[in-house]
Design a protein around this motif. Structure first.
Motif, mmCIF file in Angstrom:
data_model
loop_
_atom_site.group_PDB
_atom_site.id
_atom_site.type_symbol
_atom_site.label_atom_id
_atom_site.label_comp_id
_atom_site.label_asym_id
_atom_site.label_seq_id
_atom_site.Cartn_x
_atom_site.Cartn_y
_atom_site.Cartn_z
ATOM 1 N N LEU A 14 -10.550 9.095 2.923
ATOM 2 C CA LEU A 14 -10.305 7.760 3.475
ATOM 3 C C LEU A 14 -8.836 7.350 3.404
ATOM 4 C CD1 LEU A 14 -13.315 5.802 1.914
ATOM 5 C CD2 LEU A 14 -13.131 6.760 4.220
ATOM 6 N N ALA A 15 -8.008 8.165 2.772
ATOM 7 C CA ALA A 15 -6.640 7.751 2.462
ATOM 8 C C ALA A 15 -5.815 7.395 3.693
ATOM 9 C CB ALA A 15 -5.931 8.824 1.644
ATOM 10 N N ASP A 16 -5.829 8.221 4.717
ATOM 11 C CA ASP A 16 -4.998 7.942 5.895
ATOM 12 C C ASP A 16 -5.371 6.611 6.540
ATOM 13 O OD1 ASP A 16 -3.580 10.293 5.529
ATOM 14 O OD2 ASP A 16 -4.753 11.412 7.017
ATOM 15 N N SER A 17 -6.636 6.445 6.836
ATOM 16 C CA SER A 17 -7.079 5.208 7.495
ATOM 17 C C SER A 17 -6.889 3.996 6.603
ATOM 18 C CB SER A 17 -8.555 5.320 7.897
ATOM 19 O OG SER A 17 -8.723 6.321 8.873
ATOM 20 N N ALA A 18 -7.240 4.125 5.334
ATOM 21 C CA ALA A 18 -7.137 2.981 4.421
ATOM 22 C C ALA A 18 -5.689 2.539 4.227
ATOM 23 C CB ALA A 18 -7.778 3.312 3.079
ATOM 24 N N THR A 19 -4.757 3.485 4.134
ATOM 25 C CA THR A 19 -3.368 3.078 3.935
ATOM 26 C C THR A 19 -2.779 2.439 5.185
ATOM 27 O OG1 THR A 19 -2.605 5.341 4.355
ATOM 28 C CG2 THR A 19 -2.871 4.688 2.057
ATOM 29 N N VAL A 20 -3.202 2.858 6.362
ATOM 30 C CA VAL A 20 -2.760 2.175 7.587
ATOM 31 C C VAL A 20 -3.299 0.750 7.597
ATOM 32 C CG1 VAL A 20 -2.977 2.106 10.109
ATOM 33 C CG2 VAL A 20 -2.469 4.268 8.970
ATOM 34 N N VAL A 21 -4.551 0.574 7.223
ATOM 35 C CA VAL A 21 -5.147 -0.767 7.181
ATOM 36 C C VAL A 21 -4.426 -1.647 6.166
ATOM 37 C CG1 VAL A 21 -7.248 -2.045 6.564
ATOM 38 C CG2 VAL A 21 -7.367 -0.109 8.147
ATOM 39 N N VAL A 22 -4.140 -1.116 4.994
ATOM 40 C CA VAL A 22 -3.375 -1.874 3.995
ATOM 41 C C VAL A 22 -2.050 -2.308 4.590
ATOM 42 C CG1 VAL A 22 -2.081 -1.659 1.830
ATOM 43 C CG2 VAL A 22 -4.471 -0.958 1.929
ATOM 44 N N SER A 23 -1.361 -1.382 5.220
ATOM 45 C CA SER A 23 -0.057 -1.681 5.808
ATOM 46 C C SER A 23 -0.155 -2.797 6.843
ATOM 47 C CB SER A 23 0.524 -0.418 6.445
ATOM 48 O OG SER A 23 1.798 -0.670 6.968
ATOM 49 N N GLU A 24 -1.135 -2.713 7.718
ATOM 50 C CA GLU A 24 -1.285 -3.728 8.777
ATOM 51 C C GLU A 24 -1.651 -5.091 8.199
ATOM 52 O OE1 GLU A 24 -0.326 -3.374 11.777
ATOM 53 O OE2 GLU A 24 0.038 -1.225 11.624
ATOM 54 N N LEU A 25 -2.597 -5.129 7.267
ATOM 55 C CA LEU A 25 -3.022 -6.420 6.708
ATOM 56 C C LEU A 25 -1.918 -7.068 5.876
ATOM 57 C CD1 LEU A 25 -6.752 -5.735 5.728
ATOM 58 C CD2 LEU A 25 -5.843 -6.800 7.808
ATOM 59 N N VAL A 26 -1.220 -6.268 5.086
ATOM 60 C CA VAL A 26 -0.125 -6.817 4.272
ATOM 61 C C VAL A 26 1.008 -7.298 5.173
ATOM 62 C CG1 VAL A 26 1.656 -6.224 2.574
ATOM 63 C CG2 VAL A 26 -0.718 -5.545 2.182
ATOM 64 N N THR A 27 1.341 -6.523 6.195
ATOM 65 C CA THR A 27 2.386 -6.938 7.124
ATOM 66 C C THR A 27 2.021 -8.255 7.805
ATOM 67 O OG1 THR A 27 3.081 -4.664 7.504
ATOM 68 C CG2 THR A 27 3.682 -6.269 9.188
ATOM 69 N N ASN A 28 0.780 -8.388 8.235
ATOM 70 C CA ASN A 28 0.340 -9.649 8.845
ATOM 71 C C ASN A 28 0.494 -10.815 7.879
ATOM 72 O OD1 ASN A 28 -0.327 -8.483 11.276
ATOM 73 N ND2 ASN A 28 -2.535 -8.552 10.940
ATOM 74 N N ALA A 29 0.089 -10.593 6.626
ATOM 75 C CA ALA A 29 0.176 -11.666 5.628
ATOM 76 C C ALA A 29 1.622 -12.062 5.367
ATOM 77 C CB ALA A 29 -0.506 -11.234 4.330
ATOM 78 N N ILE A 30 2.521 -11.081 5.317
ATOM 79 C CA ILE A 30 3.932 -11.382 5.085
ATOM 80 C C ILE A 30 4.538 -12.110 6.283
ATOM 81 C CG2 ILE A 30 6.217 -10.323 4.822
ATOM 82 C CD1 ILE A 30 4.802 -8.173 3.069
ATOM 83 N N GLN A 31 4.226 -11.640 7.477
ATOM 84 C CA GLN A 31 4.824 -12.225 8.674
ATOM 85 C C GLN A 31 4.249 -13.590 9.042
ATOM 86 O OE1 GLN A 31 4.410 -9.226 11.724
ATOM 87 N NE2 GLN A 31 6.367 -8.299 11.185
ATOM 88 N N HIS A 32 2.953 -13.776 8.843
ATOM 89 C CA HIS A 32 2.300 -14.982 9.331
ATOM 90 C C HIS A 32 1.780 -15.905 8.241
ATOM 91 C CE1 HIS A 32 2.551 -13.138 13.252
ATOM 92 N NE2 HIS A 32 1.900 -12.079 12.797
ATOM 93 N N GLY A 33 1.789 -15.436 6.996
ATOM 94 C CA GLY A 33 1.219 -16.222 5.909
ATOM 95 C C GLY A 33 2.256 -17.047 5.173
#
Length: 108
Positions: A17-36
């Motif tokens: 699950l590492a590849d998919s999970a780390t992309v998801v972490v990256s996207e969700l964290v980036t969204n939180a930083i940019q929009h939160g």
């Protein structure tokens, strides 16, 4: 946060699950930083049947998918989350966006 997640997945023997999970972490964290607003938190947990990723910030406006044009440089993060995870959503108060991954078949 990607490295921490990847390390935990190796420790939990969830390398598949590492590849998919780390992309998801990256996207969700980036969204939180940019929009939160305020601090951003990451929580990665596992149950008997799934991996769950939660990213929090203090913004009550829920994350939502956008329709990015071909020329847009951003706006596809939640499309990736939707494509890579088994399920995703936002908490009722809008401050947590989560994604889940079912364990690979044959995993005890």
């Amino acid at each position: 946060m990607r490295r921490i997640t990847s390390a935990h997945l190796r420790y939990w023997d969830l390398d598949a699950l590492a590849d998919s999970a780390t992309v998801v972490v990256s996207e969700l964290v980036t969204n939180a930083i940019q929009h939160g607003q305020g601090p951003v938190g990451l929580r990665v947990t596992r149950s008997t049947h799934e991996l769950r990723i939660e990213v929090t910030d203090r913004t009550p406006a829920p994350a939502r998918m956008r329709c990015a044009d071909a020329a847009d440089e951003s706006g596809r993060g939640l499309l990736l989350v939707d494509a890579l995870s088994d399920d995703w959503g936002v908490s009722p108060d809008g401050t947590t966006t989560w994604a889940t991954f079912a364990f690979p078949i044959g995993r005890p």
